[in-house]
Design a protein around this motif. Structure first.
Motif, PDB file in Angstrom:
ATOM      1  N   LEU A 172       0.825  -1.200   0.000  1.00  0.00           N
ATOM      2  CA  LEU A 172       0.000   0.000   0.000  1.00  0.00           C
ATOM      3  C   LEU A 172       0.863   1.256   0.000  1.00  0.00           C
ATOM      4  CD1 LEU A 172      -2.787   1.466   0.525  1.00  0.00           C
ATOM      5  CD2 LEU A 172      -2.348   1.074   2.976  1.00  0.00           C
ATOM      6  N   VAL A 173       0.445   2.250  -0.783  1.00  0.00           N
ATOM      7  CA  VAL A 173       0.998   3.602  -0.710  1.00  0.00           C
ATOM      8  C   VAL A 173      -0.097   4.497  -0.170  1.00  0.00           C
ATOM      9  CG1 VAL A 173       1.737   5.610  -2.049  1.00  0.00           C
ATOM     10  CG2 VAL A 173       2.655   3.375  -2.600  1.00  0.00           C
ATOM     11  N   TYR A 186       8.657   9.396   1.743  1.00  0.00           N
ATOM     12  CA  TYR A 186       9.061  10.308   0.672  1.00  0.00           C
ATOM     13  C   TYR A 186       8.312  11.626   0.817  1.00  0.00           C
ATOM     14  CZ  TYR A 186      10.912   6.135  -1.561  1.00  0.00           C
ATOM     15  OH  TYR A 186      11.620   4.988  -1.831  1.00  0.00           O
ATOM     16  N   TYR A 187       8.990  12.707   0.428  1.00  0.00           N
ATOM     17  CA  TYR A 187       8.391  14.040   0.382  1.00  0.00           C
ATOM     18  C   TYR A 187       8.580  14.574  -1.030  1.00  0.00           C
ATOM     19  CZ  TYR A 187       7.693  14.160   5.388  1.00  0.00           C
ATOM     20  OH  TYR A 187       7.239  13.881   6.654  1.00  0.00           O
ATOM     21  N   VAL A 188       7.506  15.085  -1.612  1.00  0.00           N
ATOM     22  CA  VAL A 188       7.567  15.645  -2.955  1.00  0.00           C
ATOM     23  C   VAL A 188       7.243  17.130  -2.847  1.00  0.00           C
ATOM     24  CG1 VAL A 188       6.723  15.506  -5.323  1.00  0.00           C
ATOM     25  CG2 VAL A 188       6.803  13.420  -3.903  1.00  0.00           C
ATOM     26  N   THR A 213       9.678   1.007   8.910  1.00  0.00           N
ATOM     27  CA  THR A 213       8.296   1.399   9.147  1.00  0.00           C
ATOM     28  C   THR A 213       8.266   2.842   9.637  1.00  0.00           C
ATOM     29  OG1 THR A 213       7.674  -0.867   9.693  1.00  0.00           O
ATOM     30  CG2 THR A 213       6.196   0.876  10.449  1.00  0.00           C
ATOM     31  N   ALA A 214       7.738   3.730   8.818  1.00  0.00           N
ATOM     32  CA  ALA A 214       7.553   5.124   9.209  1.00  0.00           C
ATOM     33  C   ALA A 214       6.185   5.281   9.866  1.00  0.00           C
ATOM     34  CB  ALA A 214       7.668   6.033   7.986  1.00  0.00           C
ATOM     35  N   HIS A 215       6.057   6.286  10.707  1.00  0.00           N
ATOM     36  CA  HIS A 215       4.791   6.566  11.397  1.00  0.00           C
ATOM     37  C   HIS A 215       4.063   7.667  10.623  1.00  0.00           C
ATOM     38  CE1 HIS A 215       6.329   4.199  14.711  1.00  0.00           C
ATOM     39  NE2 HIS A 215       7.406   4.937  14.723  1.00  0.00           N
ATOM     40  N   HIS A 216       3.102   7.264   9.782  1.00  0.00           N
ATOM     41  CA  HIS A 216       2.398   8.256   8.968  1.00  0.00           C
ATOM     42  C   HIS A 216       0.892   8.042   8.891  1.00  0.00           C
ATOM     43  CE1 HIS A 216       2.125   5.534   5.433  1.00  0.00           C
ATOM     44  NE2 HIS A 216       3.244   5.047   5.939  1.00  0.00           N
ATOM     45  N   ILE A 226       3.853   2.531   2.416  1.00  0.00           N
ATOM     46  CA  ILE A 226       4.802   3.605   2.120  1.00  0.00           C
ATOM     47  C   ILE A 226       4.006   4.907   2.232  1.00  0.00           C
ATOM     48  CG2 ILE A 226       6.110   4.743   0.259  1.00  0.00           C
ATOM     49  CD1 ILE A 226       7.592   2.322   1.178  1.00  0.00           C
ATOM     50  N   GLY A 227       4.534   5.871   2.958  1.00  0.00           N
ATOM     51  CA  GLY A 227       3.890   7.173   3.069  1.00  0.00           C
ATOM     52  C   GLY A 227       4.574   8.182   2.160  1.00  0.00           C
TER      53      GLY A 227
END
Length: 189
Positions: free
Chosen positions: A30-31, A63-65, A80-83, A92-93
């Motif tokens: 999942l994104v 990721y940041y865009v 594992t990021a907390h998003h 993926i966040g």
């Protein structure tokens, strides 16, 4: 060297990245698309660096865009990021720099999200999603943060009024345009 379908990705790991839990890439299916709801990338970085948990970690996407299409990786895919509540281990966040409801996130009088997403930002997002679909074998789904966190909370200006805690990426996010260009299916609402 990036492929024509993937953006140049600038590695900019968060200070606590080594403390985030490792995960097998095979479980990432999942994104989750977010918007920062902050004025700029520098402010988003400062928020991401804040330590909020006993583990010495905080809240951040992978990721940041930025508005100009610059793509930064704050957290490796295998961490594992907390998003997003309840889905972090499988997701993926991706955070899109966008002011959203800033600075009145939960004020009932300021719930409109009226900043458009620039073409350069959406093109970079599409390229990143295509890249991730190749890199992550189980990746099949995409959702907005608002799809997964539907909690209603008291408004900051009037606790008797309830507002949705998360509205991102919001009504101006071009779902049809993105979905037409990527091999991912939006999670059913």
């Amino acid at each position: 060297m990036p492929t024509p379908s993937s953006p140049a990705i600038v590695d900019a790991p968060l200070p606590y990245v080594d403390q985030l839990e490792r995960r097998p890439l095979a479980q990432v299916d999942l994104v989750v698309v977010h918007c920062t709801e902050l004025p700029d990338l520098a402010t988003a970085r400062a928020y991401g660096e804040r330590v909020l948990y006993a583990s010495g970690t905080g809240n951040s996407g992978h990721y940041y865009v930025d508005r100009d299409g610059t793509v930064l990786r704050y957290v490796p895919d295998d961490r594992t990021a907390h998003h997003v509540r309840g889905c972090n281990t499988r997701a993926i966040g991706i955070e899109l720099v966008n002011s959203g409801r800033f600075p009145h996130w939960l004020d009932s009088r300021h719930q409109a999200m009226d900043e458009a997403y620039p073409d350069a930002q959406i093109d970079a997002l599409v390229a990143l999603l295509r890249h991730l679909a190749v890199r992550l074998p189980a990746l099949r789904h995409i959702a907005g943060h608002e799809d997964l966190d539907r909690e209603q909370v008291p408004a900051s200006d009037d606790p008797s009024v309830r507002v949705q805690r998360k509205l991102d990426p919001g009504p101006l996010f071009p779902w049809p345009r993105v979905l037409a260009q990527v091999p991912l299916q939006r999670l059913p609402l």
